[in-house]
Design an enzyme around this catalytic site. Structure first.
Site, mmCIF file in Angstrom:
data_model
loop_
_atom_site.group_PDB
_atom_site.id
_atom_site.type_symbol
_atom_site.label_atom_id
_atom_site.label_comp_id
_atom_site.label_asym_id
_atom_site.label_seq_id
_atom_site.Cartn_x
_atom_site.Cartn_y
_atom_site.Cartn_z
ATOM 1 N N ASP A 1 -22.942 2.664 -24.863
ATOM 2 C CA ASP A 1 -23.370 4.038 -25.102
ATOM 3 C C ASP A 1 -24.556 4.068 -26.062
ATOM 4 O O ASP A 1 -25.139 5.126 -26.314
ATOM 5 C CB ASP A 1 -22.227 4.914 -25.593
ATOM 6 C CG ASP A 1 -21.672 4.513 -26.948
ATOM 7 O OD1 ASP A 1 -22.089 3.471 -27.475
ATOM 8 O OD2 ASP A 1 -20.804 5.241 -27.476
ATOM 9 N N LYS B 1 -14.764 -0.891 -22.785
ATOM 10 C CA LYS B 1 -14.695 -1.044 -24.235
ATOM 11 C C LYS B 1 -14.410 0.311 -24.874
ATOM 12 O O LYS B 1 -15.003 1.318 -24.481
ATOM 13 C CB LYS B 1 -16.000 -1.605 -24.810
ATOM 14 C CG LYS B 1 -15.947 -1.795 -26.339
ATOM 15 C CD LYS B 1 -17.211 -2.443 -26.875
ATOM 16 C CE LYS B 1 -18.374 -1.474 -26.989
ATOM 17 N NZ LYS B 1 -18.123 -0.399 -28.009
ATOM 18 N N GLU C 1 -14.283 2.299 -28.655
ATOM 19 C CA GLU C 1 -14.426 2.320 -30.105
ATOM 20 C C GLU C 1 -13.046 2.650 -30.658
ATOM 21 O O GLU C 1 -12.486 3.704 -30.361
ATOM 22 C CB GLU C 1 -15.482 3.333 -30.532
ATOM 23 C CG GLU C 1 -16.879 2.895 -30.117
ATOM 24 C CD GLU C 1 -17.987 3.629 -30.850
ATOM 25 O OE1 GLU C 1 -17.689 4.379 -31.800
ATOM 26 O OE2 GLU C 1 -19.156 3.447 -30.473
ATOM 27 N N GLU D 1 -18.280 -4.917 -35.855
ATOM 28 C CA GLU D 1 -19.641 -4.470 -36.165
ATOM 29 C C GLU D 1 -19.812 -4.147 -37.643
ATOM 30 O O GLU D 1 -19.042 -3.370 -38.220
ATOM 31 C CB GLU D 1 -20.005 -3.238 -35.323
ATOM 32 C CG GLU D 1 -21.438 -2.766 -35.572
ATOM 33 C CD GLU D 1 -21.936 -1.752 -34.562
ATOM 34 O OE1 GLU D 1 -23.075 -1.272 -34.729
ATOM 35 O OE2 GLU D 1 -21.194 -1.442 -33.602
#
Length: 269
Positions: A42, A111, A113, A179
């Site tokens: 995204d 995936k 988040e 991340e």
């Protein structure tokens, strides 16, 4: 094409490479290089669509891009990034949206988040045969809560990430993206779980690395501090366009070889 199981076998044995792509042409180039995983992120929101962040990316936009990348990639594992509010509110809707990426668009996995709210969803998706990659640390969809800053700088948050990593592994996640967290925390997460960890701004002890394509090739006007630029495609593209403009304005383009004539049309009036 590597499977999720193939990717898991690489953990601790061979570094995993992952790059983003948002169209068939880029996917073909990246795929030909032998990259292991292509993430249709995204991140397209601010990388190629002109938004300030990832929040405006819609499910339909993601689906279109995932389909394009899947058509352009023959060998890499294609992972679809689920956009903001496409999951989490209702389980059935979340499952339908995630399943669409595999069933209709050709992705191999999705995936999310992740946080406490995605543990049960990860388990259900895995039960239904939808391979799920979790994403911990800096999660850009939470920009209005956390900003684009380093995460887990304190012990409490670090422990939460470590716990969430274990919980998502237990729920069936096949890999973790970490991340913008401290390198020593990423190392501890990597040691604590048996599934691959893929870092972005998380140090070199992860099982693999991921970056945004436009940052890697030098198309981005600006990049995060943890990105590395390996080329200057923006400069090369600008040079090529400048040459095209000059050739048109000078009359050098098009040449005779770029067009054709028909003799029977010479007497038209």
């Amino acid at each position: 094409m590597p499977t999720v199981r193939d990717l898991q076998a690489m953990a601790g044995e061979e570094p995993i490479t992952m790059l983003t792509a948002y169209d068939a042409v880029t996917a073909s180039i990246v795929d030909d290089t032998g990259v292991d995983v292509i993430l249709v992120g995204d991140s397209m929101g601010n990388a190629v669509l002109g938004h300030d962040d990832t929040l405006p990316v819609t499910l339909d936009e993601m689906a279109s891009r995932v389909g394009a990348v899947a058509r352009g990639a023959d060998d890499a594992l294609v992972v679809a990034d689920m956009p903001f509010l496409s999951f989490g509110a209702h389980e059935s809707e979340s499952i339908q949206n995630c399943g669409r990426m595999l069933k209709e668009e050709g992705a191999n996995a999705i995936k999310l988040e992740s946080g406490p709210h995605t543990v049960e969803l990860t388990e259900r998706l895995t039960e239904l045969g939808i391979p799920t990659m979790a994403h911990l640390g800096l999660t850009p969809q939470s920009v209005n809560q956390t900003g684009y800053t380093r995460q887990a700088t304190g012990r409490e948050e670090a422990e939460e990430i470590l716990d969430l990593a274990r919980e998502h592994e237990a729920a069936g996640a096949f890999a973790l993206v970490l991340e913008h967290i401290p390198a020593n925390l990423a190392a501890k997460v990597t040691e604590a779980v048996d599934i691959p960890t893929i870092g972005i701004g998380a140090g070199g002890d992860c099982d693999g690395q991921v970056l945004v394509f436009t940052d890697v090739v030098g198309l981005s006007e600006s990049s995060p501090p943890f990105a590395e630029q390996f080329g200057d495609v923006r400069g090369e593209v600008a040079d090529a366009v400048d040459e095209y403009i000059d050739a048109v304005e000078s009359g050098e383009f098009p040449r005779e070889s770029h067009s054709h004539t028909e003799d029977e049309l010479d007497d038209l009036y």
